[in-house]
Design a protein around this motif. Structure first.
Motif, PDB file in Angstrom:
ATOM      1  N   THR A  85       0.829  -1.204   0.000  1.00 50.36           N
ATOM      2  CA  THR A  85       0.000   0.000   0.000  1.00 50.36           C
ATOM      3  C   THR A  85       0.862   1.252   0.000  1.00 50.36           C
ATOM      4  O   THR A  85       0.606   2.205  -0.755  1.00 50.36           O
ATOM      5  CB  THR A  85      -0.935   0.011   1.220  1.00 50.36           C
ATOM      6  OG1 THR A  85      -1.745  -1.172   1.202  1.00 50.36           O
ATOM      7  CG2 THR A  85      -1.836   1.231   1.207  1.00 50.36           C
ATOM      8  N   GLN A  86       1.895   1.264   0.824  1.00 51.56           N
ATOM      9  CA  GLN A  86       2.773   2.429   0.884  1.00 51.56           C
ATOM     10  C   GLN A  86       3.408   2.710  -0.474  1.00 51.56           C
ATOM     11  O   GLN A  86       3.518   3.865  -0.908  1.00 51.56           O
ATOM     12  CB  GLN A  86       3.866   2.212   1.941  1.00 51.56           C
ATOM     13  CG  GLN A  86       3.365   2.166   3.374  1.00 51.56           C
ATOM     14  CD  GLN A  86       3.080   3.548   3.953  1.00 51.56           C
ATOM     15  OE1 GLN A  86       3.013   4.545   3.224  1.00 51.56           O
ATOM     16  NE2 GLN A  86       2.883   3.614   5.247  1.00 51.56           N
ATOM     17  N   ARG A  87       3.831   1.669  -1.166  1.00 53.66           N
ATOM     18  CA  ARG A  87       4.438   1.834  -2.485  1.00 53.66           C
ATOM     19  C   ARG A  87       3.433   2.458  -3.460  1.00 53.66           C
ATOM     20  O   ARG A  87       3.762   3.374  -4.222  1.00 53.66           O
ATOM     21  CB  ARG A  87       4.903   0.475  -3.017  1.00 53.66           C
ATOM     22  CG  ARG A  87       5.348   0.452  -4.471  1.00 53.66           C
ATOM     23  CD  ARG A  87       6.616   1.237  -4.703  1.00 53.66           C
ATOM     24  NE  ARG A  87       7.000   1.218  -6.110  1.00 53.66           N
ATOM     25  CZ  ARG A  87       8.028   1.897  -6.612  1.00 53.66           C
ATOM     26  NH1 ARG A  87       8.770   2.641  -5.816  1.00 53.66           N
ATOM     27  NH2 ARG A  87       8.311   1.833  -7.891  1.00 53.66           N
ATOM     28  N   ALA A  88       2.194   1.977  -3.432  1.00 51.69           N
ATOM     29  CA  ALA A  88       1.170   2.500  -4.337  1.00 51.69           C
ATOM     30  C   ALA A  88       0.871   3.971  -4.047  1.00 51.69           C
ATOM     31  O   ALA A  88       0.694   4.776  -4.976  1.00 51.69           O
ATOM     32  CB  ALA A  88      -0.103   1.673  -4.219  1.00 51.69           C
ATOM     33  N   LEU A  89       0.833   4.334  -2.773  1.00 49.95           N
ATOM     34  CA  LEU A  89       0.573   5.718  -2.413  1.00 49.95           C
ATOM     35  C   LEU A  89       1.699   6.641  -2.855  1.00 49.95           C
ATOM     36  O   LEU A  89       1.487   7.832  -3.076  1.00 49.95           O
ATOM     37  CB  LEU A  89       0.362   5.846  -0.899  1.00 49.95           C
ATOM     38  CG  LEU A  89      -0.822   5.075  -0.303  1.00 49.95           C
ATOM     39  CD1 LEU A  89      -0.954   5.378   1.182  1.00 49.95           C
ATOM     40  CD2 LEU A  89      -2.127   5.403  -1.021  1.00 49.95           C
ATOM     41  N   GLU A  90       2.900   6.085  -2.999  1.00 48.11           N
ATOM     42  CA  GLU A  90       4.033   6.889  -3.456  1.00 48.11           C
ATOM     43  C   GLU A  90       4.037   7.074  -4.975  1.00 48.11           C
ATOM     44  O   GLU A  90       4.420   8.137  -5.474  1.00 48.11           O
ATOM     45  CB  GLU A  90       5.339   6.221  -3.025  1.00 48.11           C
ATOM     46  CG  GLU A  90       5.585   6.242  -1.515  1.00 48.11           C
ATOM     47  CD  GLU A  90       6.735   5.340  -1.111  1.00 48.11           C
ATOM     48  OE1 GLU A  90       7.372   4.741  -2.019  1.00 48.11           O
ATOM     49  OE2 GLU A  90       7.003   5.228   0.102  1.00 48.11           O
ATOM     50  N   THR A  91       3.617   6.050  -5.717  1.00 49.31           N
ATOM     51  CA  THR A  91       3.766   6.094  -7.172  1.00 49.31           C
ATOM     52  C   THR A  91       2.548   6.634  -7.915  1.00 49.31           C
ATOM     53  O   THR A  91       2.665   7.036  -9.073  1.00 49.31           O
ATOM     54  CB  THR A  91       4.079   4.689  -7.723  1.00 49.31           C
ATOM     55  OG1 THR A  91       2.989   3.812  -7.426  1.00 49.31           O
ATOM     56  CG2 THR A  91       5.356   4.132  -7.108  1.00 49.31           C
TER      57      THR A  91
END
Length: 497
Positions: A85-91
């Motif tokens: 989830t954190q990765r998706a929120l960054e990209t």
């Protein structure tokens, strides 16, 4: 903060589209502390990993989620690791730009602009002859779209009303064609069936001339509306089709605190964010860097009646959701302003629409999609749309903020006139008097005064007269004949019988 900057005042003619951008030195209002914002986001991410999100099994999402390290249960519950989830929120893309039918007049959706639309998907209108609600038709959608095309503060056009008699795949594809025929403005679309979206992408590709041109200059913004924390195949397929075609997509549920979500403001907000973040995860797993943004509405049940209502709670929910999204750099989609639970455009409606307008001023959402909706979003009112468009003009005048320069202060003028001077005949007054006020169509200088010489008409009469004149306006130019032929051919494939 934008203090001490000289800004050119926008033109006031109604045929000039006003700026959608928020100016002014004051930041957007947020009811939460920084630590509370962090807790809300962290709790949503944590619950996605522990409680999970439902993705209907047997779809293309299975492999995307599994390959990313998610745990898939036989019951469709997917537990998404916090790192995913954190990765998706960054990209995820935080901004998108749409263009009108001619590939011009860009409209920006981000957290520094507010875009207004009529909508959304009402199933009734008020009959001109009887004044009573009746099922809406294609002709109603066309008429509302043409009316909206001429309104100065409407930036994009949504499916304001459904063609109730044709509640089929053919009918919802035809809604896109109807809007395309009756406005040049960019569109917002939503549908039930993935095949409808595929057909609409084909139409939009014809408008632009190629798939690459559509990707470069998107013509429409697509909405996907899953249930809270639950994605059926029809929602999954739409998300994947949209991001792969380069169509900006907003994914959000209509939560009802006390029914489908916790009744508390904080609980409903976290529940909504779980849906939003899950949609962002799926969009990023399919096309990293795509604009696939969450936009769930934080709505609540009225405990006394069971109806959707609770104005103060919904207003605070809008503000809190916008604050949380803004902390991530995200636009806040589908704010509830412009919609009222009042069954008719009456004193109750005027109060709620006015109050929600001021709420929009403070929390500054990216899109307001419900202008003209009455009776809890069931019945559309052109009169309410005109009133809300005028209110949107007030917001944009207020969002211009205060320009603090010597010229705007009139420093030299104050000094030269001294404390006994008067300013009525000064050039500074002439140059600035029209730039400082909200040029309302119905209120302000248009309210009859005892000595003003204006007809003694109330607000409802003034709007009704304006509506009658606007209905006489010629329609916008038709789309190119070759584009229309492609669109009609696409639509014909879905005609029953």
């Amino acid at each position: 903060m934008r203090r001490g900057r000289t800004r050119k005042q926008p033109e006031t003619q109604e045929n000039v589209r006003p700026s959608t951008r928020h100016f002014g030195a004051t930041p957007a209002y947020g009811p939460l502390s920084d630590s509370e914002v962090t807790k809300v986001i962290g709790t949503a991410i944590s619950l996605m990993a522990s409680s999970g999100i439902v993705f209907e099994p047997g779809t293309e999402a299975d492999d995307l989620l599994r390959d990313a390290g998610c745990t898939l249960g036989d019951d469709g519950i997917v537990k998404i690791p916090e790192a995913v989830t954190q990765r998706a929120l960054e990209t995820v893309a935080r901004k998108t730009v749409l263009y009108d039918r001619n590939g011009e007049n860009p409209v920006t959706i981000d957290n520094e602009n507010t875009i207004f639309m009529p909508g959304m998907t009402n199933i009734g209108v008020y009959d001109d002859a009887t004044g009573e609600p009746r099922p809406s038709t294609r002709e109603d959608l066309a008429a509302i779209t043409r009316l909206s095309d001429g309104l100065p503060n409407i930036d994009m056009i949504c499916v304001s009303v459904k063609n109730v008699a044709d509640s089929t795949i053919h009918g919802e594809i035809d809604e896109f064609l109807c809007m395309m025929e009756n406005t040049t403005k960019p569109l917002e679309y939503l549908c039930e069936y993935p095949v409808s979206l595929d057909a609409v992408i084909e139409m939009a590709t014809a408008v632009r001339g190629s798939a690459d041109a559509l990707r470069d200059k998107p013509y429409f913004f697509h909405l996907v509306t899953p249930l809270p924390v639950s994605f059926a195949q029809i929602h999954i397929d739409q998300i994947l089709s949209a991001v792969r075609a380069g169509v900006p997509v907003g994914v959000g549920t209509l939560s009802i605190g006390g029914a489908s979500s916790p009744i508390t403001l904080a609980g409903c907000l976290v529940h909504c964010l779980m849906t939003d973040f899950a949609a962002i995860v799926l969009g990023q797993l399919a096309v990293e860097g795509s604009f696939c943004m969450g936009g769930s509405d934080v709505f609540f049940m009225e405990p006394a009646t069971g109806a959707i209502g609770s104005f103060s709670q919904m207003s605070m929910g809008d503000m809190a959701a916008a604050q949380v999204r803004r902390s991530l750099g995200f636009p806040s989609l589908t704010a509830s302003g412009g919609c009222t639970v009042a069954r008719r455009f009456n004193q109750d409606a005027v109060w709620e629409l006015s109050a929600s307008t001021m709420n929009i001023f403070y929390h500054r959402p990216a899109t307001v999609d419900y202008l003209g909706s009455l009776d809890q979003g069931l019945t559309f009112s052109e009169v309410a749309l005109l009133f809300s468009d005028d209110q949107a003009g007030m917001l944009r005048k207020m969002w211009e903020g205060v320009s603090v320069t010597d010229e705007q202060i009139g420093t030299d003028l104050i000094d030269s006139l001294g404390p006994k001077g008067q300013y009525l005949a000064e050039q500074h007054t002439v140059d600035n008097c029209r730039t400082q006020v909200w040029n309302s169509r119905y209120l302000g200088p248009n309210i009859p005064l005892s000595n003003g010489g204006l007809p003694d008409q109330d607000l409802f009469e003034r709007i009704a007269l304006d509506l009658a004149e606007r209905r006489k306006a010629p329609p916008p130019a038709a789309p190119d004949e070759a584009v229309m032929q492609v669109a009609k051919d696409v639509l014909a494939r879905f005609r029953e019988g």
